[in-house]
Motif scaffolding. Structure first.
Motif, PDB file in Angstrom:
ATOM      1  N   LYS A  15       0.837  -1.203   0.000  1.00 23.19           N
ATOM      2  CA  LYS A  15       0.000   0.000   0.000  1.00 23.19           C
ATOM      3  C   LYS A  15       0.872   1.254   0.000  1.00 23.19           C
ATOM      4  O   LYS A  15       0.669   2.180   0.776  1.00 23.19           O
ATOM      5  CB  LYS A  15      -0.928   0.000   1.211  1.00 23.19           C
ATOM      6  N   LYS A  16       1.857   1.255  -0.871  1.00 22.23           N
ATOM      7  CA  LYS A  16       2.823   2.346  -0.881  1.00 22.23           C
ATOM      8  C   LYS A  16       2.174   3.691  -1.204  1.00 22.23           C
ATOM      9  O   LYS A  16       2.455   4.705  -0.561  1.00 22.23           O
ATOM     10  CB  LYS A  16       3.942   2.053  -1.877  1.00 22.23           C
ATOM     11  N   ALA A  17       1.313   3.712  -2.217  1.00 21.52           N
ATOM     12  CA  ALA A  17       0.674   4.973  -2.599  1.00 21.52           C
ATOM     13  C   ALA A  17      -0.175   5.514  -1.450  1.00 21.52           C
ATOM     14  O   ALA A  17      -0.132   6.707  -1.132  1.00 21.52           O
ATOM     15  CB  ALA A  17      -0.189   4.774  -3.842  1.00 21.52           C
ATOM     16  N   GLY A  18      -0.935   4.634  -0.819  1.00 27.26           N
ATOM     17  CA  GLY A  18      -1.768   5.056   0.291  1.00 27.26           C
ATOM     18  C   GLY A  18      -0.955   5.588   1.450  1.00 27.26           C
ATOM     19  O   GLY A  18      -1.331   6.555   2.110  1.00 27.26           O
ATOM     20  N   ALA A  19       0.188   4.953   1.727  1.00 28.22           N
ATOM     21  CA  ALA A  19       1.059   5.396   2.811  1.00 28.22           C
ATOM     22  C   ALA A  19       1.572   6.803   2.546  1.00 28.22           C
ATOM     23  O   ALA A  19       1.573   7.668   3.436  1.00 28.22           O
ATOM     24  CB  ALA A  19       2.227   4.425   2.965  1.00 28.22           C
ATOM     25  N   LEU A  20       1.988   7.052   1.302  1.00 24.78           N
ATOM     26  CA  LEU A  20       2.503   8.376   0.964  1.00 24.78           C
ATOM     27  C   LEU A  20       1.409   9.433   1.033  1.00 24.78           C
ATOM     28  O   LEU A  20       1.617  10.539   1.540  1.00 24.78           O
ATOM     29  CB  LEU A  20       3.122   8.350  -0.432  1.00 24.78           C
ATOM     30  N   LEU A  21       0.212   9.093   0.553  1.00 25.21           N
ATOM     31  CA  LEU A  21      -0.889  10.056   0.565  1.00 25.21           C
ATOM     32  C   LEU A  21      -1.318  10.392   1.993  1.00 25.21           C
ATOM     33  O   LEU A  21      -1.731  11.524   2.271  1.00 25.21           O
ATOM     34  CB  LEU A  21      -2.079   9.507  -0.222  1.00 25.21           C
ATOM     35  N   ALA A  22      -1.202   9.440   2.905  1.00 25.44           N
ATOM     36  CA  ALA A  22      -1.549   9.706   4.301  1.00 25.44           C
ATOM     37  C   ALA A  22      -0.608  10.745   4.895  1.00 25.44           C
ATOM     38  O   ALA A  22      -1.032  11.638   5.636  1.00 25.44           O
ATOM     39  CB  ALA A  22      -1.486   8.409   5.123  1.00 25.44           C
ATOM     40  N   VAL A  23       0.676  10.654   4.574  1.00 26.54           N
ATOM     41  CA  VAL A  23       1.644  11.629   5.071  1.00 26.54           C
ATOM     42  C   VAL A  23       1.391  12.993   4.445  1.00 26.54           C
ATOM     43  O   VAL A  23       1.448  14.032   5.118  1.00 26.54           O
ATOM     44  CB  VAL A  23       3.080  11.153   4.787  1.00 26.54           C
ATOM     45  N   VAL A  24       1.097  13.007   3.136  1.00 28.78           N
ATOM     46  CA  VAL A  24       0.806  14.273   2.445  1.00 28.78           C
ATOM     47  C   VAL A  24      -0.412  14.953   3.058  1.00 28.78           C
ATOM     48  O   VAL A  24      -0.392  16.148   3.365  1.00 28.78           O
ATOM     49  CB  VAL A  24       0.569  14.014   0.935  1.00 28.78           C
ATOM     50  N   PHE A  25      -1.476  14.190   3.262  1.00 29.04           N
ATOM     51  CA  PHE A  25      -2.704  14.795   3.779  1.00 29.04           C
ATOM     52  C   PHE A  25      -2.563  15.187   5.237  1.00 29.04           C
ATOM     53  O   PHE A  25      -3.246  16.109   5.706  1.00 29.04           O
ATOM     54  CB  PHE A  25      -3.892  13.843   3.597  1.00 29.04           C
ATOM     55  N   ASP A  26      -1.691  14.520   5.971  1.00 30.22           N
ATOM     56  CA  ASP A  26      -1.414  14.901   7.354  1.00 30.22           C
ATOM     57  C   ASP A  26      -0.918  16.348   7.406  1.00 30.22           C
ATOM     58  O   ASP A  26      -1.325  17.134   8.269  1.00 30.22           O
ATOM     59  CB  ASP A  26      -0.377  13.950   7.955  1.00 30.22           C
ATOM     60  N   ARG A  27      -0.045  16.697   6.482  1.00 28.70           N
ATOM     61  CA  ARG A  27       0.452  18.078   6.386  1.00 28.70           C
ATOM     62  C   ARG A  27      -0.675  19.027   5.966  1.00 28.70           C
ATOM     63  O   ARG A  27      -0.822  20.123   6.513  1.00 28.70           O
ATOM     64  CB  ARG A  27       1.593  18.144   5.371  1.00 28.70           C
ATOM     65  N   ILE A  28      -1.449  18.614   4.986  1.00 27.05           N
ATOM     66  CA  ILE A  28      -2.503  19.482   4.461  1.00 27.05           C
ATOM     67  C   ILE A  28      -3.535  19.808   5.530  1.00 27.05           C
ATOM     68  O   ILE A  28      -3.902  20.979   5.725  1.00 27.05           O
ATOM     69  CB  ILE A  28      -3.195  18.827   3.251  1.00 27.05           C
ATOM     70  N   ILE A  29      -4.004  18.802   6.251  1.00 24.20           N
ATOM     71  CA  ILE A  29      -5.056  19.028   7.237  1.00 24.20           C
ATOM     72  C   ILE A  29      -4.538  19.884   8.392  1.00 24.20           C
ATOM     73  O   ILE A  29      -5.279  20.685   8.973  1.00 24.20           O
ATOM     74  CB  ILE A  29      -5.618  17.681   7.748  1.00 24.20           C
ATOM     75  N   GLY A  30      -3.246  19.737   8.715  1.00 26.80           N
ATOM     76  CA  GLY A  30      -2.651  20.604   9.730  1.00 26.80           C
ATOM     77  C   GLY A  30      -2.615  22.044   9.276  1.00 26.80           C
ATOM     78  O   GLY A  30      -2.887  22.970  10.060  1.00 26.80           O
ATOM     79  N   LEU A  31      -2.295  22.263   7.993  1.00 32.10           N
ATOM     80  CA  LEU A  31      -2.277  23.621   7.445  1.00 32.10           C
ATOM     81  C   LEU A  31      -3.672  24.228   7.416  1.00 32.10           C
ATOM     82  O   LEU A  31      -3.867  25.395   7.778  1.00 32.10           O
ATOM     83  CB  LEU A  31      -1.680  23.596   6.031  1.00 32.10           C
ATOM     84  N   VAL A  32      -4.658  23.445   7.006  1.00 33.17           N
ATOM     85  CA  VAL A  32      -6.036  23.945   6.948  1.00 33.17           C
ATOM     86  C   VAL A  32      -6.510  24.362   8.342  1.00 33.17           C
ATOM     87  O   VAL A  32      -7.145  25.413   8.506  1.00 33.17           O
ATOM     88  CB  VAL A  32      -6.980  22.874   6.364  1.00 33.17           C
ATOM     89  N   ALA A  33      -6.183  23.563   9.346  1.00 35.88           N
ATOM     90  CA  ALA A  33      -6.581  23.898  10.719  1.00 35.88           C
ATOM     91  C   ALA A  33      -5.915  25.183  11.189  1.00 35.88           C
ATOM     92  O   ALA A  33      -6.554  26.036  11.815  1.00 35.88           O
ATOM     93  CB  ALA A  33      -6.235  22.745  11.659  1.00 35.88           C
TER      94      ALA A  33
END
Length: 342
Positions: A112-130
């Motif tokens: 699940k390499k793609a999913g793992a990378l997207l989870a890290v990417v979105f972790d940054r995004i959701i922190g920025l949105v907050a």
């Protein structure tokens, strides 16, 4: 060579700003007195507050991983999280920890390499949105308070510019994602692969909106707990400041110190708090500088367990530690693969 030049620039800026902040012997004498009179029980409160930051951020990441169908054991998930926290503080640029965390997560989830990378990417995004949401709210409610002096007004305008750029960037990615415009971007368009990553993350987490809301709430708690960490240090140094006033100042410090122009915001953090807390809250300049330095020291101490975890951590899919450059190359290959499939 480019990375070396950037690192040398950051080093030069860090040294220059530190001299600018600490060169006055009178202020250093005032800092010494403030430390002697400090109530260190509040330091314990500051450490506890930053513990809440780490717990909230870890909970957010766990939620995002589950959306991807990734179910790591608590020790593995916690280990990767603390490694990322440590290196985000100690590596230039503030994202080195994400690279290391992503690399090890890929080794833990080879299917699940793609999913793992997207989870890290979105972790940054959701922190920025907050952070954008908190900043916009506090600035809207306390604009007049924050713009009392010329210096504080200048810092406020810097924040507004960065906030505007962040909002524009988020809106651009929303539009590009919604209309799938990335397909029309030239293959050599700067940041094309990153944009496609973000797009893929948006699509996935939009479908799992309940989990995304939980992650957003965890981000809000993490940011406010960070503010509380700094506030506890302020109270330990006997700074007489209201909570609402202090919290209104913090987005300015958080934003400017996060800009990659010095190592981990060292120097800029102290200077921003010196200007803002003295200008609008009446906190002595020496005390305001100490609030920045002691708060950062507490954050470093709380992140140090990540170094111990990294030393002993053995990824399931790797037999030895590798260099950061090799991690970056492997992640870049995966990013290109995601862009090819979208």
């Amino acid at each position: 060579m480019k990375k070396i030049l950037i690192t040398l620039f950051q080093l030069a800026v860090t040294v220059a700003v530190l001299y600018w902040v600490f060169h006055d012997p009178n202020k250093r004498a005032q800092m010494k007195l403030a430390l002697q009179l400090a109530d260190y029980r509040w330091i314990v409160a500051a450490i506890c507050a930053y513990g809440i930051v780490e717990l909230s951020a870890a909970a957010r990441w766990q939620v995002l991983l589950k959306v991807q169908g990734i179910n790591l054991s608590i020790p593995r998930m916690s280990g990767l999280f603390f490694i990322g926290m440590f290196y985000n503080q100690f590596l230039p640029g503030g994202t080195g920890g994400d690279i290391i965390k992503s690399y090890y997560l890929l080794k833990e989830t080879p299917d699940k390499k793609a999913g793992a990378l997207l989870a890290v990417v979105f972790d940054r995004i959701i922190g920025l949105v907050a952070l954008v949401a908190i900043t916009g709210t506090l600035i809207g409610l306390r604009y007049d308070f924050l713009s009392q002096t010329t210096e504080t007004r200048q810092l406020l305008w810097i924040l507004l510019v960065v906030l505007g750029v962040s909002i524009a960037g988020l809106l651009t990615t929303f539009v590009v994602t919604g209309f799938k415009l990335f397909h029309s971007l030239p293959l050599r368009f700067p940041g094309r692969e990153k944009l496609i990553e973000v797009s893929a993350a948006y699509h996935l987490y939009a479908r799992h909106w309940r989990a995304t809301l939980v992650a957003f709430g965890s981000s809000i708690v993490a940011h406010l707990a960070t503010f509380a960490t700094f506030l506890s240090v302020a109270y330990s140094l006997r700074a007489n400041v209201k909570i609402v006033d202090f919290f209104a100042v913090m987005p300015i410090e958080r934003t400017i110190s996060a800009m990659p122009i010095s190592f981990a915001g060292i120097g800029w953090r102290e200077k921003v708090l010196q200007i803002m807390l003295h200008g609008v809250c009446g906190v002595p300049e020496a005390t305001a500088i100490l609030i920045g330095s002691l708060s950062f020291l507490i954050i470093l101490i709380c992140c140090l367990p990540g170094a111990i975890v990294y030393f002993f951590y053995k990824p399931s899919g790797a037999v030895a530690h590798v260099k950061l450059r090799e991690m970056e190359k492997e992640i870049a290959v995966l990013e290109h693969g995601i862009s090819e499939t979208e």
